[in-house]
Design an enzyme around this catalytic site. Sequence first.
Site, short mmCIF file in Angstrom:
data_model
loop_
_atom_site.label_atom_id
_atom_site.label_comp_id
_atom_site.label_asym_id
_atom_site.label_seq_id
_atom_site.Cartn_x
_atom_site.Cartn_y
_atom_site.Cartn_z
N CYS A 105 6.95 65.80 -16.02
CA CYS A 105 5.50 65.81 -16.16
C CYS A 105 4.99 64.39 -16.37
CB CYS A 105 5.08 66.67 -17.35
SG CYS A 105 3.29 66.67 -17.61
N ASN A 205 11.25 69.57 -4.65
CA ASN A 205 9.86 69.89 -4.93
C ASN A 205 8.98 68.75 -4.44
OD1 ASN A 205 7.94 69.65 -7.95
ND2 ASN A 205 7.52 71.04 -6.29
N ALA A 229 4.39 74.45 -5.47
CA ALA A 229 3.42 74.54 -6.56
C ALA A 229 2.04 74.85 -5.97
CB ALA A 229 3.41 73.25 -7.37
#
Length: 307
Positions: A105, A205, A229
């Site tokens: 993050c 990802n 996502a």
Amino acid sequence: ILAVLFSEHSIMDLFENGKVVKVCAPMVRYSKSLVRKYDCDICFTPMIVAADFMRSVKARDSEFTTNSSDRPLIIQFAAKDAQTLADAACVVAPFSDGVDLNCGCPQRWAMAEGYGACLINKPQLVKDMVRHVKNQVDKSNYAVSIKIRIHKDVKKTVDLCQKVEAAGVSWITVHGRTAAERHQPVHYDAIKTIKDSLSIPVIANGDIKNLQDVESMCQLTGVDGVMAARGLLANPALFAGYEYTPLKCVWDWVDIALEQGTPFTAFHQHLIYMLERITSQPERKIFNSLSSISAVTDYLHNTYGPL
């Protein structure tokens, strides 16, 4: 029944059949039930701060809700010390198939607190956290994974990944950007280098918008799984091969939301994402201004018709 049966198997079996494992990223305000209907193999919860989760019952009740069909499920935690992560993992283990440590993050608040992407520069700490969970969760086949961003110097990322592999991590999810990058192109070469240097599964990802992107990612990097996502917010049926959200998926969401008592704002916001690429600006203006579930369902009936 499937979910109960599943829990007796290892989530790692999904990586054994040679098919790409399709994963839904940890995101706020998305429906796990919906993406599971459309070929999503594993769902992650939104990121939960482990220390808050352990500190209060209220946080546990509001942050973590699940049901018997919500499997396979990975609980993602933000943590910065090994015992807190292990304690949180022990609490959620009976209701899930694994925990994931967020090391990716890039948000400022997370980095300032010592969470998220700053952990990629603390390989020893990450190793300890993985080991603590492995040693303390009393459940065979329970997965412990990490989700990372890459360093500018990919050698550092490879070093981190190899150290964590040695600590017994089940798999690693790699977002192919550095912590400073937002919309820059994904570094496929870095993901490939990481995959080639490990013997555990790697999930990639970044910028997965359709099934073609899934296939390209696998061809370019050789990864075992792909995580989407924002692409799944815009089109929850992405993994099933639909280019845009199909009408059936829209009505499936209405059914799920009504059945689960989803609050209106979450129900509406999800539809706004799903309809964005298939509606015109004037249509969006009308749809976005609707303020009740009945107004939304009437609008959908009148505009698109029932299934």
